[in-house]
Design a protein around this motif. Structure first.
Motif, PDB file in Angstrom:
ATOM      1  N   CYS A  37       0.829  -1.210   0.000  1.00 30.27           N
ATOM      2  CA  CYS A  37       0.000   0.000   0.000  1.00 30.27           C
ATOM      3  C   CYS A  37       0.863   1.260   0.000  1.00 30.27           C
ATOM      4  CB  CYS A  37      -0.897  -0.024   1.233  1.00 30.27           C
ATOM      5  SG  CYS A  37      -1.919   1.454   1.409  1.00 30.27           S
ATOM      6  N   ASP A  38       0.517   2.186  -0.929  1.00 30.09           N
ATOM      7  CA  ASP A  38       1.264   3.442  -1.007  1.00 30.09           C
ATOM      8  C   ASP A  38       0.650   4.539  -0.139  1.00 30.09           C
ATOM      9  OD1 ASP A  38      -0.970   4.342  -2.396  1.00 30.09           O
ATOM     10  OD2 ASP A  38       0.010   4.357  -4.342  1.00 30.09           O
ATOM     11  N   GLY A  60      -4.544   6.661  -1.178  1.00 29.00           N
ATOM     12  CA  GLY A  60      -5.964   6.713  -0.904  1.00 29.00           C
ATOM     13  C   GLY A  60      -6.916   6.677  -2.082  1.00 29.00           C
ATOM     14  N   GLN A  61      -6.494   6.134  -3.211  1.00 29.47           N
ATOM     15  CA  GLN A  61      -7.451   6.011  -4.317  1.00 29.47           C
ATOM     16  C   GLN A  61      -8.665   5.201  -3.899  1.00 29.47           C
ATOM     17  OE1 GLN A  61      -4.188   5.647  -4.516  1.00 29.47           O
ATOM     18  NE2 GLN A  61      -3.383   6.183  -6.525  1.00 29.47           N
ATOM     19  N   CYS A  62      -8.445   4.175  -3.101  1.00 27.41           N
ATOM     20  CA  CYS A  62      -9.559   3.348  -2.627  1.00 27.41           C
ATOM     21  C   CYS A  62     -10.546   4.172  -1.811  1.00 27.41           C
ATOM     22  CB  CYS A  62      -9.028   2.175  -1.811  1.00 27.41           C
ATOM     23  SG  CYS A  62      -7.941   2.667  -0.455  1.00 27.41           S
ATOM     24  N   LEU A 112      -3.879   3.677   6.143  1.00 22.17           N
ATOM     25  CA  LEU A 112      -5.183   3.250   5.644  1.00 22.17           C
ATOM     26  C   LEU A 112      -5.951   2.477   6.717  1.00 22.17           C
ATOM     27  CD1 LEU A 112      -6.971   3.134   3.105  1.00 22.17           C
ATOM     28  CD2 LEU A 112      -5.972   0.895   2.655  1.00 22.17           C
ATOM     29  N   CYS A 158      -6.973   0.372  -7.074  1.00 19.10           N
ATOM     30  CA  CYS A 158      -5.694   0.307  -6.343  1.00 19.10           C
ATOM     31  C   CYS A 158      -4.543   0.067  -7.332  1.00 19.10           C
ATOM     32  CB  CYS A 158      -5.735  -0.810  -5.306  1.00 19.10           C
ATOM     33  SG  CYS A 158      -4.176  -0.941  -4.400  1.00 19.10           S
ATOM     34  N   VAL A 204      -1.504  -0.719  -6.894  1.00 20.66           N
ATOM     35  CA  VAL A 204      -0.521  -1.760  -6.561  1.00 20.66           C
ATOM     36  C   VAL A 204      -1.201  -3.086  -6.195  1.00 20.66           C
ATOM     37  CG1 VAL A 204       1.248  -0.114  -5.873  1.00 20.66           C
ATOM     38  CG2 VAL A 204      -0.393  -0.933  -4.173  1.00 20.66           C
TER      39      VAL A 204
HETATM   40  S1  SF4 Z   1      -5.622   2.354  -3.352  1.00 22.03           S
HETATM   41 FE1  SF4 Z   1      -4.323   0.615  -2.744  1.00 22.03          FE
HETATM   42  S2  SF4 Z   1      -2.304   1.494  -2.451  1.00 22.03           S
HETATM   43 FE2  SF4 Z   1      -3.767   3.188  -2.455  1.00 22.03          FE
HETATM   44  S3  SF4 Z   1      -4.298   3.544  -0.293  1.00 22.03           S
HETATM   45 FE3  SF4 Z   1      -5.820   2.119  -1.143  1.00 22.03          FE
HETATM   46  S4  SF4 Z   1      -5.001   0.054  -0.676  1.00 22.03           S
HETATM   47 FE4  SF4 Z   1      -3.319   1.515  -0.462  1.00 22.03          FE
END
Ligand code: SF4
Length: 63
Positions: free
Chosen positions: A10-11, A14-16, A32, A53, A55
């Motif tokens: 996880c980067d 916060g796209q999720c 997160l 996400c 990644v």
């Molecule tokens: S989209 Fe993926 S990488 Fe980005 S905060 Fe959410 S879980 Fe982490």
């Protein structure tokens, strides 16, 4: 529905959380936070978050 996040991947950007804010959020330390057992009607949003996400850190069991 049980959601798992691989915090090694996880980067924290916060796209999720943008796609499914009912389920994913960033805390004050940009860590997160995931709702432990989201309602079944949120499955579509969770699936969208999995796709969003970059990644592939999110996985879902029992959806
Ligand atoms: S989209 Fe993926 S990488 Fe980005 S905060 Fe959410 S879980 Fe982490």
């Amino acid at each position: 529905m049980r959601i798992k996040v691989d915090y090694e991947l996880c980067d924290g950007l916060g796209q999720c959380a943008l796609v499914a804010p009912e389920v994913f959020a960033l805390d004050d330390d940009e860590q997160l936070v995931v709702a432990p057992d989201p309602a079944p009607e949120l499955a579509g949003k969770v699936a969208a978050a999995v796709r969003a996400c970059p990644v592939r850190a999110i996985s879902v069991e029992g959806a």
